[in-house]
Write a protein that holds these residues in place. Structure first.
Motif, PDB file in Angstrom:
ATOM      1  N   HIS A   1      -1.098  -2.384   0.221  1.00 30.65           N
ATOM      2  CA  HIS A   1      -0.694  -3.115  -0.967  1.00 30.65           C
ATOM      3  C   HIS A   1       0.078  -2.139  -1.858  1.00 30.65           C
ATOM      4  CE1 HIS A   1      -4.040  -5.429   0.599  1.00 30.65           C
ATOM      5  NE2 HIS A   1      -3.735  -6.440  -0.183  1.00 30.65           N
ATOM      6  N   HIS A   2       1.147  -2.576  -2.466  1.00 31.21           N
ATOM      7  CA  HIS A   2       1.946  -1.709  -3.335  1.00 31.21           C
ATOM      8  C   HIS A   2       1.681  -2.142  -4.780  1.00 31.21           C
ATOM      9  CE1 HIS A   2       4.474   0.531  -0.360  1.00 31.21           C
ATOM     10  NE2 HIS A   2       3.802  -0.329   0.412  1.00 31.21           N
ATOM     11  N   LEU A   3       0.744  -1.419  -5.400  1.00 27.25           N
ATOM     12  CA  LEU A   3       0.250  -1.792  -6.717  1.00 27.25           C
ATOM     13  C   LEU A   3       1.210  -1.350  -7.817  1.00 27.25           C
ATOM     14  CD1 LEU A   3      -3.480  -0.710  -6.211  1.00 27.25           C
ATOM     15  CD2 LEU A   3      -2.427  -2.947  -5.744  1.00 27.25           C
ATOM     16  N   ALA A   4       1.115  -2.000  -8.960  1.00 25.02           N
ATOM     17  CA  ALA A   4       1.986  -1.683 -10.088  1.00 25.02           C
ATOM     18  C   ALA A   4       1.702  -0.275 -10.602  1.00 25.02           C
ATOM     19  CB  ALA A   4       1.790  -2.698 -11.208  1.00 25.02           C
ATOM     20  N   VAL A   5       2.766   0.389 -11.048  1.00 25.53           N
ATOM     21  CA  VAL A   5       2.652   1.696 -11.700  1.00 25.53           C
ATOM     22  C   VAL A   5       2.691   1.462 -13.210  1.00 25.53           C
ATOM     23  CG1 VAL A   5       3.688   3.971 -12.029  1.00 25.53           C
ATOM     24  CG2 VAL A   5       3.794   2.845  -9.777  1.00 25.53           C
ATOM     25  N   VAL A   6       1.678   1.938 -13.897  1.00 14.60           N
ATOM     26  CA  VAL A   6       1.598   1.811 -15.351  1.00 14.60           C
ATOM     27  C   VAL A   6       1.917   3.175 -15.961  1.00 14.60           C
ATOM     28  CG1 VAL A   6       0.155   1.241 -17.330  1.00 14.60           C
ATOM     29  CG2 VAL A   6      -0.124  -0.009 -15.165  1.00 14.60           C
ATOM     30  N   VAL A   7       3.013   3.251 -16.720  1.00 13.58           N
ATOM     31  CA  VAL A   7       3.434   4.507 -17.349  1.00 13.58           C
ATOM     32  C   VAL A   7       3.106   4.441 -18.833  1.00 13.58           C
ATOM     33  CG1 VAL A   7       5.395   6.007 -17.901  1.00 13.58           C
ATOM     34  CG2 VAL A   7       5.273   4.871 -15.655  1.00 13.58           C
ATOM     35  N   ASP A   8       2.474   5.492 -19.329  1.00 10.07           N
ATOM     36  CA  ASP A   8       2.133   5.605 -20.753  1.00 10.07           C
ATOM     37  C   ASP A   8       2.544   6.996 -21.220  1.00 10.07           C
ATOM     38  OD1 ASP A   8       1.142   5.453 -23.300  1.00 10.07           O
ATOM     39  OD2 ASP A   8      -0.979   5.437 -22.714  1.00 10.07           O
ATOM     40  N   GLY A   9       3.756   7.084 -21.765  1.00 11.96           N
ATOM     41  CA  GLY A   9       4.256   8.380 -22.206  1.00 11.96           C
ATOM     42  C   GLY A   9       4.470   9.320 -21.048  1.00 11.96           C
ATOM     43  N   ASP A  10       3.713  10.418 -21.027  1.00 12.96           N
ATOM     44  CA  ASP A  10       3.849  11.431 -19.991  1.00 12.96           C
ATOM     45  C   ASP A  10       2.792  11.308 -18.899  1.00 12.96           C
ATOM     46  OD1 ASP A  10       6.081  12.604 -21.120  1.00 12.96           O
ATOM     47  OD2 ASP A  10       4.922  14.039 -22.304  1.00 12.96           O
ATOM     48  N   THR A  11       2.141  10.149 -18.809  1.00 15.30           N
ATOM     49  CA  THR A  11       1.146   9.922 -17.762  1.00 15.30           C
ATOM     50  C   THR A  11       1.438   8.602 -17.059  1.00 15.30           C
ATOM     51  OG1 THR A  11      -0.422   8.765 -19.209  1.00 15.30           O
ATOM     52  CG2 THR A  11      -0.603  11.171 -19.080  1.00 15.30           C
ATOM     53  N   SER A  12       0.905   8.460 -15.863  1.00 12.94           N
ATOM     54  CA  SER A  12       1.063   7.214 -15.117  1.00 12.94           C
ATOM     55  C   SER A  12      -0.182   6.972 -14.282  1.00 12.94           C
ATOM     56  CB  SER A  12       2.300   7.259 -14.212  1.00 12.94           C
ATOM     57  OG  SER A  12       2.135   8.233 -13.192  1.00 12.94           O
TER      58      SER A  12
ATOM     59  N   VAL B   1       1.938   8.505  -4.228  1.00 12.68           N
ATOM     60  CA  VAL B   1       3.398   8.642  -4.186  1.00 12.68           C
ATOM     61  C   VAL B   1       4.023   7.760  -5.255  1.00 12.68           C
ATOM     62  CG1 VAL B   1       5.466   8.462  -2.756  1.00 12.68           C
ATOM     63  CG2 VAL B   1       3.302   9.125  -1.716  1.00 12.68           C
ATOM     64  N   ARG B   2       3.508   6.556  -5.405  1.00 14.76           N
ATOM     65  CA  ARG B   2       4.056   5.627  -6.389  1.00 14.76           C
ATOM     66  C   ARG B   2       3.809   6.118  -7.818  1.00 14.76           C
ATOM     67  NH1 ARG B   2       5.483   0.474  -4.902  1.00 14.76           N
ATOM     68  NH2 ARG B   2       4.666  -0.445  -6.829  1.00 14.76           N
ATOM     69  N   ALA B   3       2.629   6.656  -8.086  1.00 12.22           N
ATOM     70  CA  ALA B   3       2.338   7.144  -9.437  1.00 12.22           C
ATOM     71  C   ALA B   3       3.276   8.273  -9.820  1.00 12.22           C
ATOM     72  CB  ALA B   3       0.878   7.602  -9.521  1.00 12.22           C
ATOM     73  N   VAL B   4       3.493   9.207  -8.906  1.00 10.95           N
ATOM     74  CA  VAL B   4       4.364  10.349  -9.179  1.00 10.95           C
ATOM     75  C   VAL B   4       5.815   9.905  -9.311  1.00 10.95           C
ATOM     76  CG1 VAL B   4       5.310  12.460  -8.154  1.00 10.95           C
ATOM     77  CG2 VAL B   4       2.836  12.071  -8.161  1.00 10.95           C
ATOM     78  N   LEU B   5       6.280   9.093  -8.385  1.00  7.97           N
ATOM     79  CA  LEU B   5       7.682   8.686  -8.417  1.00  7.97           C
ATOM     80  C   LEU B   5       7.966   7.767  -9.605  1.00  7.97           C
ATOM     81  CD1 LEU B   5      10.343   9.001  -6.918  1.00  7.97           C
ATOM     82  CD2 LEU B   5       9.742   6.992  -5.551  1.00  7.97           C
ATOM     83  N   GLY B   6       7.052   6.860  -9.895  1.00 11.05           N
ATOM     84  CA  GLY B   6       7.251   5.971 -11.040  1.00 11.05           C
ATOM     85  C   GLY B   6       7.370   6.730 -12.342  1.00 11.05           C
ATOM     86  N   LEU B   7       6.549   7.789 -12.514  1.00 10.21           N
ATOM     87  CA  LEU B   7       6.615   8.601 -13.724  1.00 10.21           C
ATOM     88  C   LEU B   7       7.908   9.420 -13.759  1.00 10.21           C
ATOM     89  CD1 LEU B   7       5.327   9.516 -16.336  1.00 10.21           C
ATOM     90  CD2 LEU B   7       3.999  11.208 -15.015  1.00 10.21           C
ATOM     91  N   ALA B   8       8.328   9.940 -12.604  1.00 10.81           N
ATOM     92  CA  ALA B   8       9.581  10.699 -12.545  1.00 10.81           C
ATOM     93  C   ALA B   8      10.763   9.823 -12.929  1.00 10.81           C
ATOM     94  CB  ALA B   8       9.768  11.272 -11.143  1.00 10.81           C
ATOM     95  N   TRP B   9      10.807   8.607 -12.409  1.00 15.69           N
ATOM     96  CA  TRP B   9      11.909   7.711 -12.746  1.00 15.69           C
ATOM     97  C   TRP B   9      11.880   7.322 -14.218  1.00 15.69           C
ATOM     98  CZ3 TRP B   9      11.802   3.859  -8.006  1.00 15.69           C
ATOM     99  CH2 TRP B   9      12.358   4.512  -6.897  1.00 15.69           C
ATOM    100  N   SER B  10      10.696   7.146 -14.781  1.00 23.25           N
ATOM    101  CA  SER B  10      10.591   6.830 -16.195  1.00 23.25           C
ATOM    102  C   SER B  10      11.182   7.953 -17.040  1.00 23.25           C
ATOM    103  CB  SER B  10       9.118   6.599 -16.572  1.00 23.25           C
ATOM    104  OG  SER B  10       8.973   6.378 -17.954  1.00 23.25           O
ATOM    105  N   ALA B  11      10.935   9.205 -16.642  1.00 26.26           N
ATOM    106  CA  ALA B  11      11.480  10.343 -17.373  1.00 26.26           C
ATOM    107  C   ALA B  11      13.001  10.383 -17.275  1.00 26.26           C
ATOM    108  CB  ALA B  11      10.883  11.645 -16.836  1.00 26.26           C
ATOM    109  N   VAL B  12      13.520  10.159 -16.072  1.00 32.75           N
ATOM    110  CA  VAL B  12      14.981  10.150 -15.884  1.00 32.75           C
ATOM    111  C   VAL B  12      15.618   9.043 -16.717  1.00 32.75           C
ATOM    112  CG1 VAL B  12      16.826   9.736 -14.216  1.00 32.75           C
ATOM    113  CG2 VAL B  12      14.908  11.216 -13.604  1.00 32.75           C
ATOM    114  N   ASP B  13      15.003   7.867 -16.707  1.00 31.57           N
ATOM    115  CA  ASP B  13      15.561   6.732 -17.439  1.00 31.57           C
ATOM    116  C   ASP B  13      15.490   6.942 -18.953  1.00 31.57           C
ATOM    117  OD1 ASP B  13      16.028   5.606 -15.005  1.00 31.57           O
ATOM    118  OD2 ASP B  13      14.354   4.191 -15.078  1.00 31.57           O
ATOM    119  N   ALA B  14      14.593   7.824 -19.393  1.00 35.51           N
ATOM    120  CA  ALA B  14      14.489   8.135 -20.818  1.00 35.51           C
ATOM    121  C   ALA B  14      15.457   9.235 -21.233  1.00 35.51           C
ATOM    122  CB  ALA B  14      13.062   8.528 -21.158  1.00 35.51           C
ATOM    123  N   GLY B  15      16.262   9.717 -20.283  1.00 39.05           N
ATOM    124  CA  GLY B  15      17.276  10.711 -20.609  1.00 39.05           C
ATOM    125  C   GLY B  15      16.918  12.135 -20.263  1.00 39.05           C
TER     126      GLY B  15
END
Length: 332
Positions: A270-281, A308-322
């Motif tokens: 199952h590919h569960l949702a990644v929840v990002v909160d600031g600098d954590t996921s 893998v999803r938690a790490v990648l989701g947080l990395a993409w959130s950082a990139v998208d934030a500039g």
């Protein structure tokens, strides 16, 4: 694009699983660990499978037997779709039946051309109507020179694929794209291409299967993932071949896969949702944190898809934030 989710095993959400081979199912002569078991579990969930390869060196039947020898579920040779088959269809659509084609390649390219009603020749002096190039380990200067003579004379030029490299048990080796570059450099002309990331190989597979909800699984962003995106097909990226987690973390939104996992076991997760909160996921039981430009896994099994999803989701959130693309770590 954010990671997509699936509340059922991923293979159940699609009516066809399209698998790249090199770096996904096998590397050289050896199976990727766990691949056979994962695919058998997919089949037990009712999934249909198609094996797609850009490598035109071997006929589809030989590839199918190799897969069976490795324990992969292959019930019919037609489940293997090669770039050679796709390029043969392209050429047959452009030329009359019986046309001569100068072939730079081996049996894997010649067989589908002949099956499409075309005549294979070896020299620019054999009056060919077109030139086609596909990978084979025995290709040398004389083969490339014949292709260059014919291409420079203005004949239509086709290539099975443009992969610059191929994975082998000893490391990375030159692929068909490297050899095509030699002909392009000599003639100044680019070929029409069938393999990923271009559409013909995907179109050949969908034509053969009539799938409505396919999923592409690959290890290379520049061929498997980019190609699926262009074709409007969701993709699962696995980390058993060329593209690693650091490359995925740095991708622009339009090039990101919808799903990611360590290996083919991600097909039955199952590919569960990644929840990002600031600098954590958080994803399921896995958590990650961004520290000084590095995203690290702080909780969970490093081999789990949720990690893998938690790490990648947080990395993409950082990139998208500039922010600059972060380093990524699943362990240590």
């Amino acid at each position: 694009m954010p990671l997509l989710t699936s509340d059922v095993p991923l293979c159940e959400a699609h009516d066809l699983v399209m698998l790249d081979l090199d770096g996904v199912v096998y590397v050289g002569a050896d199976a990727v660990p766990g691949a056979s078991d994962a695919l058998e579990r997919c089949v037990s969930h009712g999934a249909r499978i198609a094996y797609l390869t850009n490598n035109a060196a071997r006929p589809a039947g030989e590839v199918a037997q190799h897969l069976r020898d490795l324990g992969m579920p292959v019930h019919d040779d037609g489940e293997v779709v090669t770039s050679a088959q796709a390029v043969a269809r392209m050429i047959a659509a452009d030329l009359p039946s019986g046309s001569r084609v100068l072939v730079v390649g081996g049996p894997g390219l010649r067989e589908p051309l002949e099956a499409a009603g075309l005549v294979c020749v070896d020299s620019a002096e054999d009056d060919p109507a077109a030139v086609v190039q596909g990978f084979h380990r025995d290709i040398g200067w004389r083969h490339l020179a014949e292709a260059a003579y014919a291409v420079a004379a203005g004949l239509p030029y086709y290539a099975s694929n443009l992969d610059l490299s191929i994975p082998t048990p000893r490391g990375t080796a030159p692929g068909n794209g490297t050899l095509v570059r030699a002909v392009v450099a000599a003639t100044g002309r680019e070929p029409l291409v069938a393999g990923k990331p271009e559409r013909p190989l995907f179109d050949e597979t969908l034509r053969r299967t009539a799938a409505q909800r396919p999923l592409m699984v690959g290890d290379r962003v520049d061929t498997d993932i980019d190609g699926a995106t262009r074709a409007g097909i969701p993709a699962l990226a696995v980390l058993t071949g060329v593209s690693d987690l650091a490359e995925l973390a740095a991708l622009a939104p339009e090039r990101r896969p919808g799903y990611v996992s360590h290996d083919l076991r991600g097909l039955v997760d199952h590919h569960l949702a990644v929840v990002v909160d600031g600098d954590t996921s958080r994803c399921g039981d896995s958590t990650a944190e961004r520290r000084d430009g590095t995203v690290v896994l702080t909780g969970g099994d490093p081999a789990a898809t949720t990690s893998v999803r938690a790490v990648l989701g947080l990395a993409w959130s950082a990139v998208d934030a500039g922010h600059d693309a972060p380093d990524v770590r699943l362990g240590g």
